[in-house]
Design an enzyme around this catalytic site. Structure first.
Site, PDB file in Angstrom:
ATOM      1  N   HIS A  29       0.802  -1.218   0.000  1.00  9.65           N
ATOM      2  CA  HIS A  29       0.000   0.000   0.000  1.00  9.65           C
ATOM      3  C   HIS A  29       0.839   1.274   0.000  1.00  9.65           C
ATOM      4  O   HIS A  29       0.291   2.369  -0.169  1.00  9.65           O
ATOM      5  CB  HIS A  29      -0.910   0.037   1.236  1.00  9.65           C
TER       6      HIS A  29
ATOM      7  N   GLN B  91       1.196 -12.766   7.203  1.00 16.50           N
ATOM      8  CA  GLN B  91       0.202 -11.815   7.709  1.00 16.50           C
ATOM      9  C   GLN B  91      -1.181 -12.466   7.779  1.00 16.50           C
ATOM     10  O   GLN B  91      -1.671 -13.044   6.806  1.00 16.50           O
ATOM     11  CB  GLN B  91       0.154 -10.562   6.833  1.00 16.50           C
TER      12      GLN B  91
ATOM     13  N   GLU C  79      -5.027 -11.834   8.159  1.00 13.75           N
ATOM     14  CA  GLU C  79      -5.929 -10.704   7.937  1.00 13.75           C
ATOM     15  C   GLU C  79      -7.353 -11.141   7.623  1.00 13.75           C
ATOM     16  O   GLU C  79      -8.140 -10.339   7.114  1.00 13.75           O
ATOM     17  CB  GLU C  79      -5.403  -9.847   6.784  1.00 13.75           C
TER      18      GLU C  79
ATOM     19  N   ASP D 185      -7.392  -4.688   8.160  1.00 13.23           N
ATOM     20  CA  ASP D 185      -8.001  -5.668   7.265  1.00 13.23           C
ATOM     21  C   ASP D 185      -8.770  -6.725   8.044  1.00 13.23           C
ATOM     22  O   ASP D 185      -9.885  -7.116   7.659  1.00 13.23           O
ATOM     23  CB  ASP D 185      -6.945  -6.345   6.389  1.00 13.23           C
TER      24      ASP D 185
END
Length: 241
Positions: free
Chosen positions: A37, A138, A140, A166
């Site tokens: 991002h 990760q 999420e 998220d």
């Protein structure tokens, strides 16, 4: 500190080497360069690494999605590890681990002329002597939380790292589907990591939550970001004008 253990870190989102250099002066154990991002990309990654190189900080890069070629390229530049978002299963974790490692433990292509091998100038550097890069998986999603324990058990996974925004959003959107409270999800991920002898990590935007998260078992804490610090500083300046 153990070379494979991360403590306090911060997020690098802007991608400007001068900003990265300033952040690296504040004694963080690790910095997360965000290619998902943020403004970090393949063309400015090395410049940002140079900006942080004298601080002794570990560099972790978050790529946007699984890509064996991108994983290899980022590791060839010489980062200390990678973070991959939205890991939801053992098969995904195993595939990423294999992409990160040379044979016989994986299928990463080998070139000893890359930066991680000092461009081939040091003949003593051999693939078998290279330390394994860190892998932060990760978590999420609901599926990721449900499979956290099995993901953590994969050899080569060093950390389960919660993406709080998220994860909380995804859990709240599971209308008429099985779900779990966000706070319970945080506890479940931390416990899963601890049972496999792995770390649990999370990005923190509210410092008041640090003690609570440490009590849950989170030991790798990303304390805000360069962009967040810039916005907060500017808001404070304008407020006081």
């Amino acid at each position: 500190m153990n070379n494979r253990v991360l403590g306090k870190g911060s997020w690098i989102s802007i991608g400007a080497p001068i900003v990265t250099e300033i952040v690296a002066k504040f004694g963080f154990d690790w910095l997360l360069f965000d290619m998902e991002h943020g403004g970090i990309n393949e063309s400015n990654l090395l410049a940002n690494m140079h900006a942080a190189k004298n601080s002794g900080v570990k560099i972790i890069v978050r790529i946007g999605e699984y890509s064996a070629s991108l994983i290899a390229h980022v590791l060839d530049v010489g980062v200390d590890g990678i973070m991959v978002p939205h890991v939801e299963s053992v098969s995904e974790a195993e595939r990423i681990v294999k992409a990160m490692n040379f044979p016989p433990n994986g299928f990463r292509g080998l070139s000893t002329s890359t930066r991680c091998f000092t461009y081939g100038l040091d003949a003593s550097q051999k693939p078998e002597n290279m330390s394994q890069p860190l892998f932060l998986a990760q978590i999420e999603s609901y599926e990721g939380v449900c499979n956290a324990e099995s993901i953590a058990s994969v050899e080569g996974v060093d950390m389960l790292f919660v993406g709080p925004r998220d994860l909380s959003f995804e859990l709240s959107m599971r209308h008429n589907l099985p779900t779990i409270e966000f706070d319970d999800a945080l506890k479940r991920v931390a416990l899963a990591a601890r049972r496999s002898g792995k770390q649990a990590g999370i990005l923190i935007r509210d410092s008041a939550k640090i003690v609570q998260l440490e009590n849950y078992g989170y030991t790798a804490l990303a304390l805000g970001s360069d962009m967040g610090a810039l916005k907060a500083g500017l808001k404070n300046i304008v407020k006081n004008l």
